[in-house]
Design an enzyme around this catalytic site. Structure first.
Site, short mmCIF file in Angstrom:
data_model
loop_
_atom_site.label_atom_id
_atom_site.label_comp_id
_atom_site.label_asym_id
_atom_site.label_seq_id
_atom_site.Cartn_x
_atom_site.Cartn_y
_atom_site.Cartn_z
N CYS A 1 0.85 -1.20 0.00
CA CYS A 1 0.00 0.00 0.00
C CYS A 1 0.88 1.25 0.00
CB CYS A 1 -0.92 -0.02 1.23
SG CYS A 1 -1.90 1.47 1.40
N CYS B 1 -0.21 4.04 2.28
CA CYS B 1 0.01 3.80 3.72
C CYS B 1 1.48 3.96 4.07
CB CYS B 1 -0.41 2.38 4.10
SG CYS B 1 -2.00 1.86 3.48
N ASP B 2 2.36 3.39 3.26
CA ASP B 2 3.76 3.25 3.66
C ASP B 2 4.75 4.06 2.81
OD1 ASP B 2 2.77 1.41 5.48
OD2 ASP B 2 3.11 -0.30 4.16
#
Ligand code: NAP
Length: 306
Positions: free
Chosen positions: A134, A137-138
């Site tokens: 993701c 997200c990261d």
């Protein structure tokens, strides 16, 4: 017949436990059936900083636990079991689990969706230490670093675009010689000057450094011949997601061509008393905030029925 719950929620991620909170708080006898542990995919995410209310961000595992506790405060219970099949048109609705049968007047399906693995040796051991699924997200951990994105669809291309604004360099590794993604995304990526496209290419293996993090990626061509090793810091695998709907075969619930449960903002499915919330339903934006909104919407609809 055993006890009949007012609401059974399948899956204990953010959508599931929000539904449980609203359901229990409304006075319904509520059970969450969870296969593993609370938090779902969110629990695998390091720091979440796009969920409001946590000025320092919050790790996904902690947020999952907090959501479970919030629901249990109002009397929702959790049963750790796997649902094997569901008879959703029966009255009451019947769920077959690894530990017997469960019955409910309403079923809220919150079983989520999982990123597809590439199947590289050691891939699962390095999740969060260089292997990611993701970018939103990261990605922020890779500011001014070098990363590869695997895939050629909308996810891979939008992930690569996002990362190109943060990272020093992005390699897009795709097994075809053209992108499958929509033109609007592909055109933007093709214009980015820090993106290198590796066409007709696949990830073969990766290497790690002394800190136990990913340090390079070996690329092969689609005939299996090794082409080169790329030095990098992270690998984002964006080859699609799989909704967890296997247990719903033969249930009569309507799925779209990718396997997601067809449901709108009201989360109602084609079967009365059955609702789909979070990543498992057809929707444009799959995030924690949209998942929790679904959980509330489903219980609102149950209230409307009553
Ligand atoms: P997708 O469209 O199924 O694309 C998957 C990509 O990964 C394809 O390029 C595929 O290659 C590649 N791939 C699959 N298995 C692979 C493997 N084992 N090794 C290497 N490459 C592999 O999946 P997605 O991009 O996640 O999109 C899923 C759905 O969400 C789509 O409907 C998409 O439109 C939607 N979506 C929309 C947006 C948006 O509108 N903003 C953003 C993201 C996703 P091939 O091309 O060779 O099959």
């Amino acid at each position: 017949m055993d006890k009949v719950y007012d609401t059974i929620i399948i899956g204990g991620g953010p959508a599931g436990y929000t539904a449980a909170l609203y359901s229990a708080r409304a006075g319904y006898d509520t059970l969450v059936a969870e296969k593993l542990s609370s938090g779902g995919q969110m629990a695998l995410t390091g720091i979440i900083d796009n969920y409001p209310g946590f000025e320092e961000g919050v790790d996904g595992f902690t947020l999952g636990m907090k959501m479970q506790q919030s629901a249990e405060r109002f009397g929702a219970r959790t049963k750790y079991t796997e649902i094997l099949s569901a008879d959703l048109t029966a009255s009451p609705k019947r769920l077959v689990t690894t530990d017997g049968e469960l019955y409910a007047k309403n079923v809220i399906i919150a079983a989520g969706a999982y990123p597809r693995n590439l199947g590289l040796e050691g891939e699962s051991d390095y999740i969060g230490r260089g292997i990611h699924y993701c970018a939103h997200c990261d990605g922020r951990f890779y500011k001014d670093k070098e990363v590869a994105v695997i895939g050629g669809g909308n996810s891979a291309v939008t992930d690569a675009l996002y990362l190109s604004r943060l990272a020093k360099k992005v390699y897009l590794v795709h097994r075809r010689n053209e992108l499958r993604a929509e033109k609007i995304y592909s055109d933007a990526l093709l214009k980015a000057d820090n993106v290198e496209f590796l066409w007709n290419s696949e990830a073969e293996s990766f290497d790690t450094n002394e800190q136990g993090r990913i340090s390079s990626l070996r690329i092969k061509d689609t005939k299996g011949e090794t082409l080169r090793d790329i030095t990098l810091d992270g690998i984002f695998i964006s080859i699609g997601r799989k909704p967890a709907t296997d247990f719903l075969r033969d249930s009569g619930i309507a799925l779209d061509k990718h396997g997601y449960i067809i449901a709108g903002e009201d989360t109602r499915t084609n079967i009365r008393g059955v609702f789909a919330v979070g990543d498992i339903r057809t929707k444009r934006l799959r995030q924690v905030v949209t998942a929790v909104a679904d959980g509330a919407a489903a219980v609102h609809e149950i209230g409307e029925e009553l």
